[in-house]
Design an enzyme around this catalytic site. Structure first.
Site, PDB file in Angstrom:
ATOM      1  N   SER A 309      33.672  44.729  37.250  1.00  0.00           N
ATOM      2  CA  SER A 309      33.471  45.354  38.552  1.00  0.00           C
ATOM      3  C   SER A 309      33.714  44.395  39.714  1.00  0.00           C
ATOM      4  O   SER A 309      34.844  44.065  40.022  1.00  0.00           O
ATOM      5  CB  SER A 309      32.097  46.014  38.614  1.00  0.00           C
ATOM      6  OG  SER A 309      31.065  45.097  38.400  1.00  0.00           O
ATOM      7  N   ASP A 320      46.575  39.261  43.002  1.00  0.00           N
ATOM      8  CA  ASP A 320      47.610  40.120  43.575  1.00  0.00           C
ATOM      9  C   ASP A 320      48.145  39.583  44.903  1.00  0.00           C
ATOM     10  O   ASP A 320      49.278  39.887  45.289  1.00  0.00           O
ATOM     11  CB  ASP A 320      47.072  41.540  43.782  1.00  0.00           C
ATOM     12  CG  ASP A 320      46.965  42.316  42.479  1.00  0.00           C
ATOM     13  OD1 ASP A 320      47.213  41.715  41.417  1.00  0.00           O
ATOM     14  OD2 ASP A 320      46.623  43.517  42.525  1.00  0.00           O
ATOM     15  N   LYS A 334      35.918  47.822  34.542  1.00  0.00           N
ATOM     16  CA  LYS A 334      34.990  48.769  35.162  1.00  0.00           C
ATOM     17  C   LYS A 334      35.449  48.984  36.597  1.00  0.00           C
ATOM     18  O   LYS A 334      35.209  48.160  37.470  1.00  0.00           O
ATOM     19  CB  LYS A 334      33.571  48.213  35.103  1.00  0.00           C
ATOM     20  CG  LYS A 334      32.476  49.240  35.345  1.00  0.00           C
ATOM     21  CD  LYS A 334      32.199  49.382  36.811  1.00  0.00           C
ATOM     22  CE  LYS A 334      31.039  50.340  37.059  1.00  0.00           C
ATOM     23  NZ  LYS A 334      30.736  50.475  38.490  1.00  0.00           N
TER      24      LYS A 334
END
Length: 421
Positions: A309, A320, A334
């Site tokens: 999470s 990214d 998650k």
């Protein structure tokens, strides 16, 4: 006191802000992969509570669940239980005790013994003992198997049952009977239950002006702790850090706000995370503001199968945006966001999945996880093992002798990527 005032006081007392015009939408948003220990009974809920819960489910839940009846008031308990069972594992009704425990945990504290347990080979095994906790002071160790709590056997019991025996006890001292390797007889400990302040961040200095930062969870204090730890390492070296390892292994998550804020520390610009749900307020994009605390110094992030999470949000944001290399094993996966909706007078709440989050490249990690740039699988290391490896200290006991022999391959690779080896 009207409901808006009650809910406003509820948020004020727990440190959360509230827009009174949208008090149902001013939800405390958090993300954590750990399902709650207790499954609150919904059998004793009153019709008014059921109606309120139904309204929130059908208005805010991330998926549009089919109604069995056209009106909420026509639901009977069996039908409500059926609908409630359709919710994902992270959505549930929280009674007063569970709600207070959640607030304590989010604020970096909780009342308990200071142990983390896991089911291993049908045994409830202690996998970590929190520093400065009653369990640590009593001599409880990682690897101990709990076989008895307050004279009640826990052999072949679930983690949930053992936790309930501990938390439901009205005694301030909890009696634990432990089975420990290399000990012929079980060991007995009387452990006091008290409020414990959790450290969500620890750090160590590495070679050549680089640092190591372990983020164990994301609480309301994590941003402050990260900034302090980095400042302390930089003050020691007298210069900005030349590189940083961020260890997110075994980090189960925490608040969305904390994950975004910590990500922003290391990014000059770019998307951190986006969330998407069924109602307008659930659709948001979070962007980095100008300013990088490391001034562009290289970062390596460590993850494993228990990184989840909020930890995955930070790892994905840095990966990214080409800000860090990620090393380790595939993360938990998650990718949903929960909101905490006060019910009634605010003494209970509904923790409800209201959105799914997406990485800066627009990918959902739900059920998939973050794929590391450099894949290295290894046995999970406890926090004490990590500390021994990082500090490279001489072993002072049989337990730390064993721990010091463990080779942290993932950390070794991270140091290599930072040109420390």
């Amino acid at each position: 006191m009207d409901k808006k005032s009650t809910v406003a006081k509820w948020f004020k007392n727990t440190g959360f802000t509230l827009n009174l015009s949208l008090y149902l939408l001013a939800l405390f948003v958090f993300i954590s992969f750990s399902a709650n220990v207790f499954s609150s009974s919904i059998k004793e809920l009153k019709s008014q509570q059921i109606t309120e819960i139904l309204f929130n489910i059908h208005t805010y839940y991330v998926e549009d669940l089919a109604l069995q009846n056209t009106t909420h008031t026509s639901y009977n308990n069996q039908q409500f239980a059926h609908l409630y069972a359709q919710l994902d594992p992270y959505s549930k009704y929280l009674d007063e005790h569970e709600l207070n425990a959640l607030f304590d945990n989010t604020n970096g504290r909780y009342t308990g013994l200071g142990i983390e347990v896991k089911q291993i080979n049908n045994n409830v095994t202690i996998v970590n003992v929190v520093n400065n906790s009653p369990a640590k002071s009593a001599g409880v160790m990682a690897g101990d198997i709990i076989i008895n709590v307050n004279n009640q056997t826990t052999q072949h019991s679930s983690v949930e049952h053992v936790a309930q025996l501990i938390t439901a006890s009205k005694l301030s001292n909890i009696s634990l009977t432990i089975k420990r390797d290399n000990q012929p007889q079980p060991l007995n400990f009387n452990v006091s239950r008290r409020k414990i302040k959790l450290e969500s961040v620890t750090s160590q200095r590495l070679d050549l002006g680089c640092g190591y930062l372990a983020i164990n969870s994301f609480s309301n204090h994590t941003l402050h702790e990260v900034a302090l730890q980095i400042a302390a390492m930089q003050n020691h070296f007298g210069d900005p850090l030349k590189g940083l390892v961020i260890d997110l292994r075994d980090n189960p998550g925490g608040t969305l706000r904390s994950a975004v804020a910590v990500s922003d520390l290391f990014l000059q610009n770019g998307t951190i995370v986006t969330t998407k749900g069924r109602y307008n307020e659930a659709n948001k994009a979070f962007y980095a503001k100008h300013g990088d605390i490391l001034k562009g110094a290289p970062i390596v992030v460590l993850i494993n199968e228990n990184s989840a999470s909020a930890a995955e949000i930070l790892a994905a944001a840095l990966k990214d945006n080409n800000r860090a290399k990620v090393v380790g094993s595939q993360s938990f996966g998650k990718g949903s966001v929960q909101s905490l909706i006060p019910l009634g007078d605010g003494s209970t709440a509904l923790k409800l999945t209201t959105a799914k989050y997406f990485t800066p490249l627009g990918k959902s990690i739900e059920g998939v996880g973050i794929t590391p740039d450099v894949a290295i699988n290894q046995t999970t290391l406890s926090q004490s093992d990590k500390a021994v490896i990082i500090k490279n200290q001489q072993a002072k006991s049989k337990q730390t002798q064993l721990a010091s022999k463990v080779t942290d391959l993932q950390l070794a690779k991270a140091k290599q990527l930072l040109n420390l080896q």
